[in-house]
Design a protein around this motif. Structure first.
Motif, short mmCIF file in Angstrom:
data_model
loop_
_atom_site.label_atom_id
_atom_site.label_comp_id
_atom_site.label_asym_id
_atom_site.label_seq_id
_atom_site.Cartn_x
_atom_site.Cartn_y
_atom_site.Cartn_z
N HIS A 43 34.43 33.27 47.36
CA HIS A 43 34.48 32.16 47.65
C HIS A 43 35.90 31.01 46.74
CE1 HIS A 43 32.66 28.32 48.20
NE2 HIS A 43 32.69 28.54 47.64
N LEU A 44 35.68 31.85 45.42
CA LEU A 44 36.34 31.72 44.78
C LEU A 44 38.37 31.52 45.14
CD1 LEU A 44 35.07 31.63 41.09
CD2 LEU A 44 34.95 29.96 42.13
N ARG A 65 30.64 35.98 45.06
CA ARG A 65 31.63 34.84 44.52
C ARG A 65 32.75 34.47 44.05
NH1 ARG A 65 30.41 29.73 43.50
NH2 ARG A 65 31.29 29.04 41.36
N ASP A 73 41.29 21.27 40.07
CA ASP A 73 39.64 21.56 40.46
C ASP A 73 39.74 22.13 42.52
OD1 ASP A 73 36.71 22.05 40.96
OD2 ASP A 73 36.76 19.55 40.88
N ALA A 101 34.18 24.43 44.09
CA ALA A 101 33.56 25.33 44.37
C ALA A 101 32.19 24.93 43.29
CB ALA A 101 34.13 26.56 43.84
N GLU A 102 31.27 25.09 43.89
CA GLU A 102 29.93 24.86 43.40
C GLU A 102 29.27 26.25 42.79
OE1 GLU A 102 29.26 27.08 47.31
OE2 GLU A 102 30.57 25.54 46.82
N PRO A 103 28.62 25.62 41.50
CA PRO A 103 28.47 26.89 40.51
C PRO A 103 27.98 28.18 41.35
CG PRO A 103 27.14 24.76 40.91
CD PRO A 103 28.20 24.32 41.19
N PRO A 104 27.57 29.35 40.62
CA PRO A 104 27.29 30.58 41.29
C PRO A 104 25.40 30.13 41.13
CG PRO A 104 27.69 30.79 39.44
CD PRO A 104 28.67 29.15 39.42
N GLY A 141 32.67 30.67 37.55
CA GLY A 141 33.73 29.30 38.15
C GLY A 141 35.00 30.04 37.72
N TRP A 148 44.06 29.20 35.53
CA TRP A 148 42.06 29.05 35.50
C TRP A 148 41.48 30.00 34.67
CZ3 TRP A 148 45.47 28.50 39.54
CH2 TRP A 148 45.06 26.94 40.73
N VAL A 189 33.31 38.38 37.06
CA VAL A 189 32.73 37.39 37.49
C VAL A 189 31.15 37.77 36.64
CG1 VAL A 189 31.61 35.98 39.55
CG2 VAL A 189 33.07 36.01 39.24
N ARG A 227 38.58 29.21 48.07
CA ARG A 227 38.42 27.41 47.71
C ARG A 227 39.86 27.04 46.62
NH1 ARG A 227 37.11 23.98 49.44
NH2 ARG A 227 37.46 22.94 47.72
#
Length: 323
Positions: free
Chosen positions: A188-189, A185, A313, A316-319, A277, A271, A247, A192
């Motif tokens: 991926h973050l 995860r 933004d 990234a889709e939510p986990p 996320g 962030w 995370v 992105r």
């Protein structure tokens, strides 16, 4: 006849003397070539130097009678001279952080006498294989030490974060490895974020509080107007591992991105970690975070030519949710 026999004996005697001479001095004739070969091999054999970076570590080593130094400044001067001499010979050198406490534990576990140069050499080889090292490129010792310390801190942070993730075990509901899922995860973050940041030179900092320490990871990347961001794979893995801790633990971690591009002021975005996320901070929150001393809480003057911007933004889709 007698004269002929004497002549033969003399010739044989001379031949024997010459053979003995060649046998005795033959190596001398081969010495220049042998020495050249040995020097060539020496240049191609890398060297590792274990460095005691501060006075406290140096003082700890002075309890060993075979440790030949009694002054840290002189020691550093001698190390620097050695590094330069090896470099002049064409030898590739790496410098490793020599920790006396780790050295003592290593000798105890290996059954070695700590008070020998051989044990120090063996320990240096061990840390060169698995520990934090820096390639020597001719820099002065005062410039080398901060880089080596920073590399050692990065290594220790990555190892600690890796252990934290490994200790989380598997999800009781789905059986998935929690640490591995968090790392995937976080990776991926990160990708992105870099994709969305656009071109420029990017400096990222991830801060994650834990029960025992404050984990920090730093990543430097560059992205041209076309093509993906270029980053060091080791730095990327370290950054993703620290981010994965935030995370997995759902901690109050945060990420700050500073972007530099030609003919424009530096931009700072931020962030916070929220529900697996990265939730954008407002411009005011970024300013407060960047312009506050982390140790004292006192305000710090903003940098000239820097814009403090809201986080964007990253899409990234939510986990996934595991039940």
């Amino acid at each position: 006849m007698a004269q002929t026999d004497n002549t033969k004996r003399n010739d044989q005697h001379k031949a024997t003397l010459k053979a003995a001479h060649r046998k005795k001095h033959g190596r001398r004739h081969g010495t220049p070539h042998t020495t050249t070969l040995r020097r060539t091999l020496r240049r191609e054999a890398p060297s590792t130097v274990g460095l005691l970076v501060d006075a406290q570590d140096f003082a700890a080593m002075r309890r060993y009678g075979t440790f030949p130094f009694d002054d840290h400044t002189v020691y550093l001067q001698q190390v620097e001279a050695l590094l330069k001499a090896l470099t002049a010979q064409g030898v590739h050198i790496t410098v490793a952080l020599f920790d006396p406490e780790d050295f003592g534990e290593f000798c105890a576990e290996s059954g070695l006498d700590a008070d020998t140069g051989a044990s120090r050499s063996r320990f240096t080889a061990e840390i060169a294989a698995a520990g934090a090292t820096v390639a020597y490129t001719g820099q002065g010792i005062d410039d080398l030490i901060p880089v080596l310390v920073s590399r050692a801190v990065r290594q220790a942070t990555w190892e600690y974060a890796t252990l934290l993730l490994a200790d989380l075990g598997t999800c009781a509901d789905c059986g998935q490895d929690i640490g591995r899922a968090a790392f995937d995860r976080a990776s991926h973050l990160l990708m992105r974020l870099l994709e969305t940041a656009g071109p420029g030179t990017h400096h990222l900092v991830c801060s994650v509080p834990t029960d025992n320490d404050q984990l920090l990871a730093v990543l430097h990347t560059h992205r041209d107007s076309t093509g993906p961001a270029r980053l060091d794979s080791a730095e990327g893995a370290e950054f993703a591992t620290v981010l994965a801790v935030a995370v997995a633990l759902e901690s109050r971690g945060g990420v700050v991105l500073r972007t530099s591009a030609p003919d424009s002021p530096d931009r700072v975005h931020g962030w916070r970690l929220a529900h697996g996320g990265l939730a954008p901070l407002t411009a005011g929150e970024v300013f407060n975070a960047y312009c506050t001393d982390a140790d004292t809480g006192e305000p710090v003057s903003p940098e000239s030519g820097v814009e403090y911007c809201a986080g964007f933004d990253i899409g990234a889709e939510p986990p996934e949710t595991h039940h």
